[in-house]
Scaffold this motif. Sequence first.
Motif, PDB file in Angstrom:
ATOM      1  N   THR A 181       3.421 -42.407 -27.716  1.00  0.00           N
ATOM      2  CA  THR A 181       4.724 -42.796 -27.171  1.00  0.00           C
ATOM      3  C   THR A 181       5.758 -41.716 -27.436  1.00  0.00           C
ATOM      4  O   THR A 181       5.554 -40.824 -28.276  1.00  0.00           O
ATOM      5  CB  THR A 181       5.218 -44.103 -27.816  1.00  0.00           C
ATOM      6  N   ALA A 215       8.713 -42.081 -28.855  1.00  0.00           N
ATOM      7  CA  ALA A 215       9.256 -42.175 -30.211  1.00  0.00           C
ATOM      8  C   ALA A 215       8.354 -41.441 -31.210  1.00  0.00           C
ATOM      9  O   ALA A 215       8.845 -40.772 -32.125  1.00  0.00           O
ATOM     10  CB  ALA A 215       9.412 -43.641 -30.609  1.00  0.00           C
ATOM     11  N   VAL A 256       9.016 -37.761 -31.037  1.00  0.00           N
ATOM     12  CA  VAL A 256      10.272 -37.428 -31.718  1.00  0.00           C
ATOM     13  C   VAL A 256      10.073 -37.478 -33.233  1.00  0.00           C
ATOM     14  O   VAL A 256      10.525 -36.578 -33.959  1.00  0.00           O
ATOM     15  CB  VAL A 256      11.407 -38.387 -31.266  1.00  0.00           C
ATOM     16  N   PHE A 314      19.573 -41.117 -27.052  1.00  0.00           N
ATOM     17  CA  PHE A 314      18.469 -42.071 -27.088  1.00  0.00           C
ATOM     18  C   PHE A 314      17.183 -41.303 -27.327  1.00  0.00           C
ATOM     19  O   PHE A 314      16.768 -40.492 -26.514  1.00  0.00           O
ATOM     20  CB  PHE A 314      18.336 -42.902 -25.801  1.00  0.00           C
ATOM     21  N   HIS A 315      16.551 -41.556 -28.483  1.00  0.00           N
ATOM     22  CA  HIS A 315      15.305 -40.863 -28.808  1.00  0.00           C
ATOM     23  C   HIS A 315      14.175 -41.831 -29.146  1.00  0.00           C
ATOM     24  O   HIS A 315      13.109 -41.386 -29.573  1.00  0.00           O
ATOM     25  CB  HIS A 315      15.524 -39.899 -29.974  1.00  0.00           C
ATOM     26  N   GLU A 328      18.958 -34.323 -26.200  1.00  0.00           N
ATOM     27  CA  GLU A 328      18.454 -34.447 -24.834  1.00  0.00           C
ATOM     28  C   GLU A 328      19.226 -33.433 -23.988  1.00  0.00           C
ATOM     29  O   GLU A 328      20.459 -33.444 -23.998  1.00  0.00           O
ATOM     30  CB  GLU A 328      18.729 -35.855 -24.291  1.00  0.00           C
ATOM     31  N   GLN A 386      12.435 -37.824 -20.983  1.00  0.00           N
ATOM     32  CA  GLN A 386      12.861 -38.397 -19.702  1.00  0.00           C
ATOM     33  C   GLN A 386      13.251 -37.296 -18.703  1.00  0.00           C
ATOM     34  O   GLN A 386      13.052 -37.441 -17.497  1.00  0.00           O
ATOM     35  CB  GLN A 386      14.039 -39.356 -19.927  1.00  0.00           C
TER      36      GLN A 386
HETATM   37  C1  LIG Z   1      12.115 -43.120 -23.424  1.00  0.00           C
HETATM   38  C2  LIG Z   1      12.625 -42.061 -24.330  1.00  0.00           C
HETATM   39  C3  LIG Z   1      12.150 -41.934 -25.646  1.00  0.00           C
HETATM   40  C4  LIG Z   1      11.222 -42.942 -26.272  1.00  0.00           C
HETATM   41  O1  LIG Z   1      10.018 -43.078 -25.612  1.00  0.00           O
HETATM   42  P1  LIG Z   1       9.061 -44.342 -25.901  1.00  0.00           P
HETATM   43  O2  LIG Z   1       7.797 -44.013 -25.182  1.00  0.00           O
HETATM   44  O3  LIG Z   1       9.752 -45.546 -25.335  1.00  0.00           O
HETATM   45  O4  LIG Z   1       8.904 -44.428 -27.367  1.00  0.00           O
HETATM   46  C5  LIG Z   1      12.601 -40.870 -26.393  1.00  0.00           C
HETATM   47  N1  LIG Z   1      13.465 -39.977 -25.893  1.00  0.00           N
HETATM   48  C6  LIG Z   1      13.954 -40.057 -24.634  1.00  0.00           C
HETATM   49  C7  LIG Z   1      14.899 -39.027 -24.136  1.00  0.00           C
HETATM   50  C8  LIG Z   1      13.552 -41.110 -23.820  1.00  0.00           C
HETATM   51  O5  LIG Z   1      14.057 -41.230 -22.580  1.00  0.00           O
END
Ligand SMILES: *Cc1c(COP(=O)(O)O)cnc(C)c1O
Length: 409
Positions: free
Chosen positions: A114, A116, A119, A150-151, A202, A238
């Motif tokens: 995933t 997360a 990250v 958002f990470h 981001e 993303q």
């Molecule tokens: C969706 C997203 C995440 C987290 O991804 P998951 O697969 O939901 O854990 C991390 N960073 C960014 C920029 C995202 O858009």
Amino acid sequence: MTAVAGPGVGATPRGSRLAGNYAPLPVTLAWASGAWARDVDGRAYIDMLAGYSSLNFGHRHPALVAAARDQLDRLTLSSRAFGHDLLEPFADALAHLAAPAVRGGAPLVLPMNTGAEAVETAIKAARKWGYDVRGIAPEQATIIVADGNFHGRTTTIVSFSTDAEARDGFGPFTPGFRVVPYGDADALREAVDETTVAVLLEPIQGEQGVVVPPVDYLPAVRALCDEADVLFIADEIQSGLGRTGATFACELWGVQPDLMTLGKALGGGIVPVSALVGREDVIEVLSPGTHGSTFGGNPMACAVGLAVIELLGSGEPQARARSLGAHLHSRLATMATAGLIERSRGVGLWAGIDVDPAHLTGRELCERLLARGVLAKDTHGSTIRLAPPLTIGSDDLDLALDPLSQALC
Ligand SMILES: *Cc1c(COP(=O)(O)O)cnc(C)c1O
């Protein structure tokens, strides 16, 4: 019988055994292909969310489905206790795709599942590099992040979220993060000190509503990181893999991060696939036993990931994002001029639109769109994000944008 939440219903519907940590729009999908989805009653919708950019190549892209099917007949899981025959090819292909976009050429690839997790992997690599290579005093490493970020959703990642809903009630939090305003290079310069190991950003803030930073921001971040021997980590989960018209969003500014996190579209909308990609001298601090994942780099993930990388290798999805994106942004600009929306922003086939909150909320707009056969999702308050599959036809894109102007009247 299926319980379906009515419009605006946030909590678990009566009788449902599903946890209430989402408030989905009232639609139950049963089938999809390309940019189209159908619900359980056979109603058709154009998908303008594309799984938050996980479906950049559309639903069930034939090449991706074929890769997954073939792999199902050979080997699905080995665990990293053993090798398998697609692990090195996947790492090679992803390193090759990312090489022009990251510092130092010939990047290493650390596969996870995933976003997360990718990250978290970046955070661990940066901290360990800080201690092992930079000689930072034990337990002192700091990482600078931006507000509105958002990470992901782990306890460490929400520790540095500035979204109260995402964060409140989940402490105690992981220390070692400093939050500065997004887009402000001076604030970033002031936050850097001798304990700083990395800046995590981001390149475009997707969840925040497709917020594009000032044009000189990322180059300034790069220069600052160079001066202070600090890693620039770009979260391209993303923004990456074609969405902006470039393979990676950082390329739009000619900026090479030291590390990149990838996810979402890397799994082709079929399986979760993520990775940390970047400088060998950083990622190699993660020696055997220090980090891992049972499913990371599994054969199914590698098979689909390889097929995704091949699609991107043609440059076709990126070109479509550029040309269809130009059309999308010009139509949104017309809607803004007509006073239907307050403003729009974005790049490539990716847009955030703000509507007048006195007129309607983002949620209400998405409900109106749903009633007109368009799937879209609000993000904070009166903002909605548009991110259709890059494979959408231009006529289908118009079929989704016409109801948008109608729904706003
Ligand atoms: C969706 C997203 C995440 C987290 O991804 P998951 O697969 O939901 O854990 C991390 N960073 C960014 C920029 C995202 O858009």
